[in-house]
Design a protein around this motif. Sequence first.
Motif, PDB file in Angstrom:
ATOM      1  N   VAL A  39      -4.699 -11.119   7.064  1.00 14.90           N
ATOM      2  CA  VAL A  39      -4.116 -11.285   5.757  1.00 14.90           C
ATOM      3  C   VAL A  39      -3.091 -12.384   6.047  1.00 14.90           C
ATOM      4  CG1 VAL A  39      -2.320  -9.871   4.296  1.00 14.90           C
ATOM      5  CG2 VAL A  39      -4.368  -8.874   5.311  1.00 14.90           C
ATOM      6  N   GLU A  40      -3.003 -13.364   5.234  1.00 14.80           N
ATOM      7  CA  GLU A  40      -2.105 -14.293   4.887  1.00 14.80           C
ATOM      8  C   GLU A  40      -0.960 -14.019   3.988  1.00 14.80           C
ATOM      9  OE1 GLU A  40      -1.907 -17.123   6.800  1.00 14.80           O
ATOM     10  OE2 GLU A  40      -3.829 -16.243   7.949  1.00 14.80           O
ATOM     11  N   SER A  41      -1.147 -13.445   3.002  1.00 13.62           N
ATOM     12  CA  SER A  41      -0.120 -12.766   2.103  1.00 13.62           C
ATOM     13  C   SER A  41      -0.495 -11.796   1.278  1.00 13.62           C
ATOM     14  CB  SER A  41       0.432 -14.136   1.124  1.00 13.62           C
ATOM     15  OG  SER A  41      -0.715 -14.887   0.462  1.00 13.62           O
ATOM     16  N   VAL A  42       0.521 -11.274   0.561  1.00 14.15           N
ATOM     17  CA  VAL A  42       0.210 -10.058  -0.188  1.00 14.15           C
ATOM     18  C   VAL A  42       1.041 -10.006  -1.436  1.00 14.15           C
ATOM     19  CG1 VAL A  42      -0.456  -8.474   1.650  1.00 14.15           C
ATOM     20  CG2 VAL A  42       1.939  -8.635   1.021  1.00 14.15           C
ATOM     21  N   GLY A  43       0.343  -9.466  -2.463  1.00 15.29           N
ATOM     22  CA  GLY A  43       1.289  -9.547  -3.663  1.00 15.29           C
ATOM     23  C   GLY A  43       2.147  -8.457  -3.854  1.00 15.29           C
ATOM     24  N   PRO A  44       3.195  -8.330  -4.645  1.00 16.99           N
ATOM     25  CA  PRO A  44       4.164  -7.391  -4.840  1.00 16.99           C
ATOM     26  C   PRO A  44       3.620  -5.957  -4.893  1.00 16.99           C
ATOM     27  CG  PRO A  44       4.151  -8.642  -6.899  1.00 16.99           C
ATOM     28  CD  PRO A  44       3.071  -9.061  -5.925  1.00 16.99           C
ATOM     29  N   GLU A  45       2.484  -5.470  -5.364  1.00 14.49           N
ATOM     30  CA  GLU A  45       2.300  -4.241  -5.543  1.00 14.49           C
ATOM     31  C   GLU A  45       1.461  -3.691  -4.317  1.00 14.49           C
ATOM     32  OE1 GLU A  45       0.513  -3.732  -9.385  1.00 14.49           O
ATOM     33  OE2 GLU A  45       2.140  -4.612 -10.453  1.00 14.49           O
ATOM     34  N   VAL A  46       1.171  -4.334  -3.264  1.00 12.72           N
ATOM     35  CA  VAL A  46       0.453  -3.993  -2.337  1.00 12.72           C
ATOM     36  C   VAL A  46       1.158  -3.198  -1.452  1.00 12.72           C
ATOM     37  CG1 VAL A  46      -0.772  -4.769  -0.012  1.00 12.72           C
ATOM     38  CG2 VAL A  46      -1.112  -6.203  -2.130  1.00 12.72           C
ATOM     39  N   LYS A  47       0.591  -1.932  -0.831  1.00 11.60           N
ATOM     40  CA  LYS A  47       1.586  -0.884  -0.235  1.00 11.60           C
ATOM     41  C   LYS A  47       0.918  -0.744   1.256  1.00 11.60           C
ATOM     42  CE  LYS A  47       2.439   1.797  -4.400  1.00 11.60           C
ATOM     43  NZ  LYS A  47       1.685   1.345  -5.498  1.00 11.60           N
ATOM     44  N   VAL A  48      -0.160  -1.085   1.673  1.00 13.94           N
ATOM     45  CA  VAL A  48      -0.676  -0.686   2.923  1.00 13.94           C
ATOM     46  C   VAL A  48      -0.756  -1.815   3.814  1.00 13.94           C
ATOM     47  CG1 VAL A  48      -2.761   0.284   4.125  1.00 13.94           C
ATOM     48  CG2 VAL A  48      -1.770   1.265   1.768  1.00 13.94           C
ATOM     49  N   VAL A  49      -1.318  -2.939   3.540  1.00 17.36           N
ATOM     50  CA  VAL A  49      -1.159  -4.020   4.394  1.00 17.36           C
ATOM     51  C   VAL A  49      -0.189  -5.022   4.124  1.00 17.36           C
ATOM     52  CG1 VAL A  49      -3.818  -3.758   4.472  1.00 17.36           C
ATOM     53  CG2 VAL A  49      -2.795  -5.408   2.880  1.00 17.36           C
ATOM     54  N   LYS A  50       0.057  -5.718   5.277  1.00 14.61           N
ATOM     55  CA  LYS A  50       0.977  -6.784   5.400  1.00 14.61           C
ATOM     56  C   LYS A  50       0.684  -7.986   6.181  1.00 14.61           C
ATOM     57  CE  LYS A  50       2.788  -4.815   9.568  1.00 14.61           C
ATOM     58  NZ  LYS A  50       1.573  -4.132  10.068  1.00 14.61           N
ATOM     59  N   LYS A  51       1.044  -9.074   5.954  1.00 17.22           N
ATOM     60  CA  LYS A  51       0.799 -10.609   6.564  1.00 17.22           C
ATOM     61  C   LYS A  51       0.445 -10.211   8.050  1.00 17.22           C
ATOM     62  CE  LYS A  51       2.186 -15.067   7.385  1.00 17.22           C
ATOM     63  NZ  LYS A  51       2.834 -16.155   6.964  1.00 17.22           N
TER      64      LYS A  51
END
Length: 84
Positions: A39-51
């Motif tokens: 994962v390189e970046s996540v949207g504002p509504e993503v709850k489980v994964v992180k960069k």
Amino acid sequence: MALKPLKDRVVAKVEKPLEKTKSGILLGEAKEKPAYAVVESVGPEVKVVKKGDKIVYKEYSTTEIKVDETDYIILKEEDILATL
């Protein structure tokens, strides 16, 4: 990185799939095999994964994009099967 995902989307850097096991056994191809990415970046509504998380996802549920000779995918958080 310039890619900023929206809503529940995740941008990840594709990892090359294994073609051979450590013991030298050649792996065959499946129609819809899981694939791996970081994962390189996540949207504002993503709850489980992180960069930085390593994820397993369904290979045919993504949008592929190439930026500066690097392959990235954009997928919904719900299309992630697991984290490693």
